[in-house]
Design an enzyme around this catalytic site. Sequence first.
Site, mmCIF file in Angstrom:
data_model
loop_
_atom_site.group_PDB
_atom_site.id
_atom_site.type_symbol
_atom_site.label_atom_id
_atom_site.label_comp_id
_atom_site.label_asym_id
_atom_site.label_seq_id
_atom_site.Cartn_x
_atom_site.Cartn_y
_atom_site.Cartn_z
ATOM 1 C CD GLU A 1 -6.308 6.725 4.616
ATOM 2 O OE1 GLU A 1 -6.428 6.022 5.506
ATOM 3 O OE2 GLU A 1 -5.312 6.734 3.868
ATOM 4 C CD GLU B 1 -2.511 1.166 2.760
ATOM 5 O OE1 GLU B 1 -3.635 1.756 2.668
ATOM 6 O OE2 GLU B 1 -2.025 0.714 3.765
#
Length: 231
Positions: free
Chosen positions: A216, A125
Amino acid sequence: MVSFKSLLVAVSALTGALARPFDFLDERDDGNATSVLEARQVTGNSEGYHNGYFYSWWSDGGGYAQYRMGEGSHYQVDWRNTGNFVGGKGWNPGTGRTINYGGSFNPQGNGYLCVYGWTRGPLVEYYVIESYGSYNPGSQAQHRGTVYTDGDTYDLYMSTRYQQPSIDGVQTFNQYWSIRRNKRTSGSVNMQNHFNAWRSAGMNLGNHYYQILATEGYQSSGSSSIYVQTS
């Protein structure tokens, strides 16, 4: 800080075939909310294509978060007292493209504005952080060097997530970070320069899955309104 969640979304009831400046993410995989939406409380996590761009949206279901997709590459997120979410628009697969973006990003607490993506083989990620709120994610990661690109120095970090949600279910995987020292909410990001810097620091990527310009948030409130393009 990744969690793919069942999103708690409050959507007002709409009637008739009204043209809307934004499409609310609905439960269909293609993400094209072109039909009339009914009032609902919960919207599932989703990914797909919208107006020629790949989108991904994930939430752990905590608090309130509303994701809306606009014309072209535009999207907007509003959140209040949320758990964890990440979403945005971009491309699938990821490449070393140069990404142009702009807009507004106003976190109250912990949040990131970033290029965000995944690879497989190895499962990684990755984040290129352009701006963040109250928490610098590099503060609890291993510093691996720096790279100067796109007008500023980025600090490189690596961290490991143990048995956490991923694109392949619950897994253990590495996170790669490039964190810009001077925050911004518009500009260009040469992804190949970051990939090269990570490789030089021993941070190897695999086969690319998606790559998005993401918002996010984690246990925070805020708003963002973002567009993204490639040169």
